[in-house]
Write a protein that holds these residues in place. Structure first.
Motif, PDB file in Angstrom:
ATOM      1  N   UNK A  18       0.849  -1.178   0.000  1.00 44.91           N
ATOM      2  CA  UNK A  18       0.000   0.000   0.000  1.00 44.91           C
ATOM      3  C   UNK A  18       0.887   1.230   0.000  1.00 44.91           C
ATOM      4  N   UNK A  19       0.516   2.200  -0.819  1.00 44.63           N
ATOM      5  CA  UNK A  19       1.280   3.441  -0.899  1.00 44.63           C
ATOM      6  C   UNK A  19       0.359   4.558  -1.343  1.00 44.63           C
ATOM      7  N   UNK A  20       0.663   5.760  -0.917  1.00 48.93           N
ATOM      8  CA  UNK A  20      -0.111   6.917  -1.313  1.00 48.93           C
ATOM      9  C   UNK A  20       0.551   7.651  -2.465  1.00 48.93           C
ATOM     10  N   UNK A  21      -0.208   8.483  -3.133  1.00 51.35           N
ATOM     11  CA  UNK A  21       0.364   9.272  -4.230  1.00 51.35           C
ATOM     12  C   UNK A  21       1.078  10.511  -3.706  1.00 51.35           C
ATOM     13  N   UNK A  50       3.806   4.997   3.017  1.00 46.28           N
ATOM     14  CA  UNK A  50       4.905   5.353   2.121  1.00 46.28           C
ATOM     15  C   UNK A  50       4.330   5.945   0.851  1.00 46.28           C
ATOM     16  N   UNK A  51       5.168   6.610   0.103  1.00 43.84           N
ATOM     17  CA  UNK A  51       4.720   7.202  -1.155  1.00 43.84           C
ATOM     18  C   UNK A  51       5.033   6.247  -2.302  1.00 43.84           C
ATOM     19  N   UNK A  52       4.079   6.130  -3.206  1.00 38.31           N
ATOM     20  CA  UNK A  52       4.257   5.327  -4.412  1.00 38.31           C
ATOM     21  C   UNK A  52       5.370   5.941  -5.252  1.00 38.31           C
ATOM     22  N   UNK A  65      -6.095   2.105  -7.555  1.00 39.25           N
ATOM     23  CA  UNK A  65      -6.348   3.429  -6.991  1.00 39.25           C
ATOM     24  C   UNK A  65      -7.748   3.459  -6.402  1.00 39.25           C
ATOM     25  N   UNK A  66      -7.935   4.299  -5.402  1.00 38.49           N
ATOM     26  CA  UNK A  66      -9.227   4.425  -4.745  1.00 38.49           C
ATOM     27  C   UNK A  66     -10.164   5.378  -5.476  1.00 38.49           C
ATOM     28  N   UNK A  73      -3.084  10.508 -11.202  1.00 40.98           N
ATOM     29  CA  UNK A  73      -1.744  10.800 -10.683  1.00 40.98           C
ATOM     30  C   UNK A  73      -0.799   9.617 -10.925  1.00 40.98           C
ATOM     31  N   UNK A  74      -1.298   8.413 -10.721  1.00 41.33           N
ATOM     32  CA  UNK A  74      -0.475   7.217 -10.948  1.00 41.33           C
ATOM     33  C   UNK A  74      -0.141   7.053 -12.427  1.00 41.33           C
ATOM     34  N   UNK A  75      -1.116   7.275 -13.285  1.00 41.14           N
ATOM     35  CA  UNK A  75      -0.863   7.157 -14.732  1.00 41.14           C
ATOM     36  C   UNK A  75       0.148   8.198 -15.192  1.00 41.14           C
ATOM     37  N   UNK A  76       0.109   9.382 -14.608  1.00 40.13           N
ATOM     38  CA  UNK A  76       1.069  10.427 -14.961  1.00 40.13           C
ATOM     39  C   UNK A  76       2.492  10.048 -14.544  1.00 40.13           C
ATOM     40  N   UNK A  77       2.606   9.254 -13.505  1.00 42.41           N
ATOM     41  CA  UNK A  77       3.909   8.811 -13.012  1.00 42.41           C
ATOM     42  C   UNK A  77       4.443   7.604 -13.787  1.00 42.41           C
TER      43      UNK A  77
END
Length: 141
Positions: A18-21, A50-52, A65-66, A73-77
């Protein structure tokens, strides 16, 4: 999800993290209200936030993602199209969730009832995800 995976004896086949953006809670334990709700359901929540990172795309076959903003944000990363394609909304695996009902609300600023509601949503989605994995990728492994 971890409790469901262990319950089915699949802990050695499914890696869960588990990690946050964002980094604002990095290093902190889970919210006490979430921990209390989980404990009431017989689930131990431990660990630290922790941060993703972009490296996580190399570690995981599926990134959940929730909500739509976190998915964006995840797709942008993501380093490439293949990694972007592995980002999914968790509630997309909830068989009872309708097409417009794919967001998990953030219970952080609400009361304890919000945590119970979110746990119910997440539990249903995790059960659907596990069924999906057992019918597909894990069935072939």
């Amino acid at each position: 999800m971890r409790a469901l995976v262990e319950e089915r004896g699949l802990g050695d086949r499914i890696l869960i993290d588990s990690a946050g953006t964002g980094a604002w809670h990095a290093g902190h334990p889970p919210d006490g209200r979430a921990t209390a709700e989980a404990a009431g359901r017989g689930i131990l929540m431990d660990g630290r936030a922790r941060q993703f990172t972009q490296d996580d795309f190399a570690r995981f076959d599926l990134v959940l993602a929730m909500d739509a903003q976190n998915a964006a944000d995840l797709r942008a990363l993501a380093p490439d199209d293949a990694a972007r394609d592995r980002v999914r909304l968790l509630r997309g695996y909830d068989p009872a969730a309708g097409p417009g009902d794919t967001q998990v609300p953030d219970p952080y600023y609400g009361g304890p009832d919000g945590f119970a509601e979110v746990f119910d949503m997440v539990d249903a989605a995790c059960r659907g995800l596990l069924d999906h994995l057992l019918a597909g990728p894990l069935a072939r492994a």
